[in-house]
Motif scaffolding. Structure first.
Motif, PDB file in Angstrom:
ATOM      1  N   VAL A  49     -10.439   6.756  -2.412  1.00 60.39           N
ATOM      2  CA  VAL A  49     -10.468   5.308  -2.717  1.00 60.39           C
ATOM      3  C   VAL A  49      -9.734   4.535  -1.622  1.00 60.39           C
ATOM      4  N   ILE A  50      -8.561   5.028  -1.241  1.00 57.35           N
ATOM      5  CA  ILE A  50      -7.749   4.352  -0.214  1.00 57.35           C
ATOM      6  C   ILE A  50      -8.497   4.321   1.119  1.00 57.35           C
ATOM      7  N   LYS A  51      -9.108   5.454   1.478  1.00 57.27           N
ATOM      8  CA  LYS A  51      -9.869   5.506   2.734  1.00 57.27           C
ATOM      9  C   LYS A  51     -11.015   4.501   2.701  1.00 57.27           C
ATOM     10  N   ASN A  52     -11.750   4.474   1.583  1.00 55.79           N
ATOM     11  CA  ASN A  52     -12.876   3.530   1.466  1.00 55.79           C
ATOM     12  C   ASN A  52     -12.406   2.082   1.510  1.00 55.79           C
ATOM     13  N   PHE A  54      -9.726   0.909   3.168  1.00 55.86           N
ATOM     14  CA  PHE A  54      -9.385   0.530   4.554  1.00 55.86           C
ATOM     15  C   PHE A  54     -10.618   0.516   5.464  1.00 55.86           C
ATOM     16  N   ASP A  55     -11.587   1.380   5.144  1.00 56.16           N
ATOM     17  CA  ASP A  55     -12.826   1.395   5.948  1.00 56.16           C
ATOM     18  C   ASP A  55     -13.801   0.286   5.556  1.00 56.16           C
ATOM     19  N   LYS A  56     -13.402  -0.492   4.508  1.00 57.00           N
ATOM     20  CA  LYS A  56     -14.307  -1.514   3.953  1.00 57.00           C
ATOM     21  C   LYS A  56     -15.671  -0.889   3.624  1.00 57.00           C
ATOM     22  N   ILE A 101      -6.435  -3.833  -5.773  1.00 59.31           N
ATOM     23  CA  ILE A 101      -7.392  -3.663  -4.677  1.00 59.31           C
ATOM     24  C   ILE A 101      -8.021  -5.002  -4.279  1.00 59.31           C
ATOM     25  N   SER A 102      -8.281  -5.858  -5.255  1.00 58.95           N
ATOM     26  CA  SER A 102      -8.920  -7.147  -4.932  1.00 58.95           C
ATOM     27  C   SER A 102      -7.930  -8.165  -4.364  1.00 58.95           C
ATOM     28  N   GLN A 103      -6.646  -8.052  -4.718  1.00 52.10           N
ATOM     29  CA  GLN A 103      -5.667  -9.081  -4.332  1.00 52.10           C
ATOM     30  C   GLN A 103      -4.755  -8.679  -3.164  1.00 52.10           C
ATOM     31  N   ASN A 104      -4.682  -7.387  -2.836  1.00 51.58           N
ATOM     32  CA  ASN A 104      -3.723  -6.950  -1.815  1.00 51.58           C
ATOM     33  C   ASN A 104      -3.989  -7.604  -0.457  1.00 51.58           C
ATOM     34  N   TYR A 109      -0.653   0.814   5.639  1.00 54.25           N
ATOM     35  CA  TYR A 109      -1.349   1.919   4.974  1.00 54.25           C
ATOM     36  C   TYR A 109      -0.432   2.629   3.982  1.00 54.25           C
ATOM     37  N   ASN A 110       0.795   2.946   4.412  1.00 54.75           N
ATOM     38  CA  ASN A 110       1.698   3.719   3.545  1.00 54.75           C
ATOM     39  C   ASN A 110       2.049   2.952   2.274  1.00 54.75           C
ATOM     40  N   PHE A 111       2.244   1.647   2.394  1.00 55.04           N
ATOM     41  CA  PHE A 111       2.521   0.803   1.224  1.00 55.04           C
ATOM     42  C   PHE A 111       1.325   0.829   0.263  1.00 55.04           C
ATOM     43  N   VAL A 112       0.136   0.599   0.796  1.00 56.56           N
ATOM     44  CA  VAL A 112      -1.078   0.568  -0.040  1.00 56.56           C
ATOM     45  C   VAL A 112      -1.302   1.936  -0.684  1.00 56.56           C
ATOM     46  N   TYR A 113      -1.074   2.986   0.090  1.00 61.07           N
ATOM     47  CA  TYR A 113      -1.226   4.355  -0.432  1.00 61.07           C
ATOM     48  C   TYR A 113      -0.394   4.523  -1.702  1.00 61.07           C
TER      49      TYR A 113
END
Length: 419
Positions: A49-52, A54-56, A101-104, A109-113
């Protein structure tokens, strides 16, 4: 109190969760605190999910849906009535995930992870706490982020022990079964943090330290700590007892059963750690405590695959001295290389490294300006604690030995397969 930790493999499906209930019925649950990981491979699924994200990627929503579907099936298998409150509680957590995910706005990357991956543990403990209640065991569900406070070193946070001690002492009730999450904490702004590799085991140790617990038990699908990984070595045997010191040594060399971070707080207060089977909970398993190094006293084999053997020599045949080694290590640190073995002579220096982050090509181009470089990729590093001649023969059979190093208690051998 006793602290029990159940990992992802033990709660991967409804059958596993029912088994946790059975284990508690067998060994008792009064004055017990449960530390529970995300279910099965949920952490891996959330990493996708995280990869997708960041990769949009257009796959983002379907990867989230996979995680929802997996947990919903477990809920349906455990609770015959989908009107049960637990369905609503889990759905609320997924709404929170969607909202983040919609508001971040953070590009870190590490924070979002940490914000996303943490939902694995929050969902698993919500389901398990509700199931225990459903089966007649009263529980207190605690959000560990309100108890374990850390700095902002996302993905490998450092614990603020003083604040954590106060919060745990104040908020954990003793007589009731407490259910909480492994791996997670929060920083001073209440953003979620994670504690790094083997973080759930470490969580159990933090609670044990702060509560002066009687013991910690890590429940696994093996009978205890073996002297070798049975996937790679025949005739692996159970170790009944390991000292803290020996367990830290084994972990340092790459044994994956217990992480050094887990052992340090336990050693300070001499709290014993048990590694036991959730399949056969009445078996004694392995105890890690003060006392004899190993019982029985056997060679212990540790294998690390996909390592890289790097050898450097001076271009002009001058000695490799302390300042060279200092410079090399600064670069290894900068490029996040985990060093497992070091060997040096007058004009050469060899290290066995784990290129976990794929930085070797960049490191090689820097080092080649000052040194002659040779290297072997995809080598295997074998470490034998308490070695004997037979143990080294087992490792070296049908392999090419590239490097061998022996100290009083430890032999390390770097090999590659014969062609």
């Amino acid at each position: 109190m006793r602290i029990f930790k159940f990992g992802g493999a033990s709660v991967k499906d409804a059958e596993g969760i029912r088994n946790v209930y059975n284990v508690l019925q067998t060994v008792g649950f009064e004055d017990v605190l449960l530390v529970i990981s995300a279910m099965g491979k949920t952490t891996n699924a959330l990493e996708i999910v995280i990869k997708n994200y960041f990769d949009k990627s257009p796959e983002l929503q379907s990867s989230i849906q996979e995680v929802k579907k997996y947990h919903n099936q477990i809920l349906l298998d455990l609770f015959e009535d989908d009107k049960n409150l637990v369905f609503k509680e889990v759905n609320t957590l997924f709404v929170e995930l969607d909202h983040f995910i919609s508001q971040n706005k953070s590009p870190n990357y590490n924070f979002v992870y940490d914000q996303i991956v943490s939902f694995g543990e929050l969902i698993s403990t919500t389901i398990i706490s509700n199931y225990m209640g459903h089966m007649g065991i009263k529980t207190q569900w605690n959000d560990v982020r309100n108890l374990i406070k850390t700095d902002t070193n996302y993905r490998d946070a450092n614990v603020d022990w003083e604040t954590t001690q106060k919060l745990i002492s104040k908020n954990v009730k003793k007589k009731i079964l407490t259910v909480t999450q492994g791996f997670l904490g929060s920083d001073e702004n209440n953003f979620t943090t994670t504690l790094g590799r083997e973080g759930s085991d470490y969580t159990a140790a933090i609670f044990a330290y702060c509560l002066n617990a009687e013991s910690v038990t890590i429940w696994k699908d093996v009978p205890g700590v073996m002297n070798a990984d049975p996937r790679y070595f025949e005739n692996a045997r159970l170790l009944n007892q390991i000292s803290y010191r020996e367990a830290i040594e084994l972990a340092f060399y790459g044994a994956t059963v217990i992480h050094p971070k887990t052992l340090q707080p336990l050693q300070k207060k001499e709290i014993p750690l048990f590694v036991k089977s959730f399949i056969n909970p009445t078996l004694p398993g392995t105890s890690v405590s003060k006392g004899a190094d190993l019982e029985p006293h056997l060679p212990c084999f540790i294998l690390k695959k996909n390592q890289l053997l790097l050898s450097l020599s001076s271009i002009d045949f001058s000695f490799i001295m302390e300042e060279n080694i200092s410079e090399i290590f600064a670069l290894l640190h900068q490029y996040k290389m985990k060093v497992s073995l070091i060997q040096n002579s007058a004009i050469s220096f060899s290290v066995c490294i784990d290129d976990k982050f794929g930085n070797f090509t960049a490191l090689k181009s820097i080092l080649s300006k000052k040194f002659k470089i040779s290297y072997n990729e995809n080598v295997s590093l074998y470490t034998i604690r308490h070695f004997d001649e037979k143990a080294s023969q087992i490792v070296e059979k049908n392999k090419v030995v590239l490097l061998k190093q022996v100290s009083r208690e430890t032999m390390q051998i770097i090999t590659k397969e014969e062609n």
